[in-house]
Write an enzyme that holds these catalytic residues in place. Sequence first.
Site, PDB file in Angstrom:
ATOM      1  N   TYR A 180      50.812  60.015  67.742  1.00 14.89           N
ATOM      2  CA  TYR A 180      49.485  59.390  67.861  1.00 14.89           C
ATOM      3  C   TYR A 180      49.205  59.115  69.336  1.00 14.89           C
ATOM      4  O   TYR A 180      50.145  59.021  70.151  1.00 14.89           O
ATOM      5  CB  TYR A 180      49.383  58.099  67.031  1.00 14.89           C
ATOM      6  CG  TYR A 180      50.532  57.126  67.166  1.00 14.89           C
ATOM      7  CD1 TYR A 180      50.662  56.279  68.273  1.00 14.89           C
ATOM      8  CD2 TYR A 180      51.504  57.034  66.176  1.00 14.89           C
ATOM      9  CE1 TYR A 180      51.711  55.375  68.384  1.00 14.89           C
ATOM     10  CE2 TYR A 180      52.571  56.141  66.281  1.00 14.89           C
ATOM     11  CZ  TYR A 180      52.659  55.314  67.378  1.00 14.89           C
ATOM     12  OH  TYR A 180      53.701  54.423  67.491  1.00 14.89           O
ATOM     13  N   GLN A 197      67.490  38.703  79.354  1.00 21.69           N
ATOM     14  CA  GLN A 197      68.614  39.263  80.124  1.00 21.69           C
ATOM     15  C   GLN A 197      68.179  40.235  81.212  1.00 21.69           C
ATOM     16  O   GLN A 197      68.834  40.364  82.243  1.00 21.69           O
ATOM     17  CB  GLN A 197      69.597  39.950  79.182  1.00 21.69           C
ATOM     18  CG  GLN A 197      69.028  41.166  78.473  1.00 21.69           C
ATOM     19  CD  GLN A 197      70.019  41.806  77.494  1.00 21.69           C
ATOM     20  OE1 GLN A 197      71.138  41.347  77.337  1.00 21.69           O
ATOM     21  NE2 GLN A 197      69.602  42.862  76.833  1.00 21.69           N
TER      22      GLN A 197
END
Length: 397
Positions: free
Chosen positions: A218, A38
């Site tokens: 992280y 889309q």
Amino acid sequence: MPDIVPGPRIAIIGGGIGGLAAAAFLRRAGLTATVYEQAPALGEVGAGLVVAPNAVRLLRRLGVMERFLRRAVPLDWGWEFRRWADGSVLSVEKLSGVCEGLYGDRTYVIHRADLLDTVKAAVPGEWVRLGARCTAVDAGSDGALLCFADGSRVEADVVIGADGVHSVVRGAVAEPAPPEYSGLCAFRTIVPARSAPDFALRPAQTLWLGPGRHFVHYPIAGGQAVNVFAAAPAGGSLDESWSATATIEEFHSEFAGWDPRVTDLITAGGVPGRWALLDRAPLRHWSRGRVTLLGDAAHPMFPFFAQGAAQSIEDAAVLARCLAASVDDPEQALKRYEAARIDRTTRLQEVSRARRDINHLPDGPEQQARDTALAGSDPLVGNGWIYGYDAEEALAS
Ligand code: FAD
């Protein structure tokens, strides 16, 4: 790569990690497909992902590891649990030198856009139609008629709904079931390396556990940034869109009194994203006739085991093999695919949901018991059923 053979017209709705992985594995199996996405361009929001060995071994078979390794950070330490108030380490798993010994591959962290780009490299550009929002799937016995927002229609012999947690295709295979309110929201932000403390740039996946909340960080983007994700009570924020935002002050207020290493990271990030985490019960079936689902469309899960994208890659590998093995009987192929995948993904949905309560225990006897259990546990071995799994081998056996 085998020669492409004439096969069913396969339509994949959704060009996220799962949809593109499906196209890549179908190509590897010698079939062709069209991906209908889309959005006007393929892309992913600014956030990171953990890629565990069960997904890495499949990416390796797609021949995209060189590109992957350019941007992925191999983790030396995984599931480094810390206490919210003072950062004391509750448990940590050593990955470097151990993970590849146990599972044949390392565990990595990567920006979502970099993972998408990695998988995209294995899909011919002409297979992808952008700006194509599917609005309805009219399923028949020989395939389906797909309707798009621009009024166009396409016939397909097989339809794969890889259109995420709000899947339109899901309505063609399962009873409509509204998502449940989980009571949690997710905050996310990206901190550029120049603003991040060295502590957060270590190749470690760190999780701070506290009452009602947890905070994860992280390094990503080859170490150029730190990915921050946090789960906290949603209160009145019910916006499920990944583009919804909060203020830094709102993010801070959820983590007031936490170790300064947490609050400093919040300060160092830009405007945080915030969206409501919804809960959906596992489906008992996700294929009907020539239509099936894959990834979050089939089995959305809380991100607390960091396995949603990995499972969509496993789905893609297995689905491609099933379709290639019975090109003349796609319905049978989809049944075989679902049977091969549903128990594993349901289990992951369930353990991910359970982790919500475990991670968020208030301080007290239950939290102390959890912390003692964490200290004595080895998640790398305990989660062997996740990381050691070879989705293609499991299908063959
Ligand atoms: P999506 O990524 O949602 O892609 C769906 C695609 O379909 C989109 O491109 C969308 O634009 C398109 N689409 C939707 N509707 C239509 C339509 N009607 N017509 C055409 N196109 C459409 N997983 C991991 O493995 N490791 C992790 O560390 C990890 N961390 C996570 C952290 C957070 C905070 C969250 C929320 C998730 C995390 N996940 C993780 C899960 C992972 O992000 C998802 O499981 C994964 O992105 C699912 O991919 P998908 O392709 O199935 O769906």
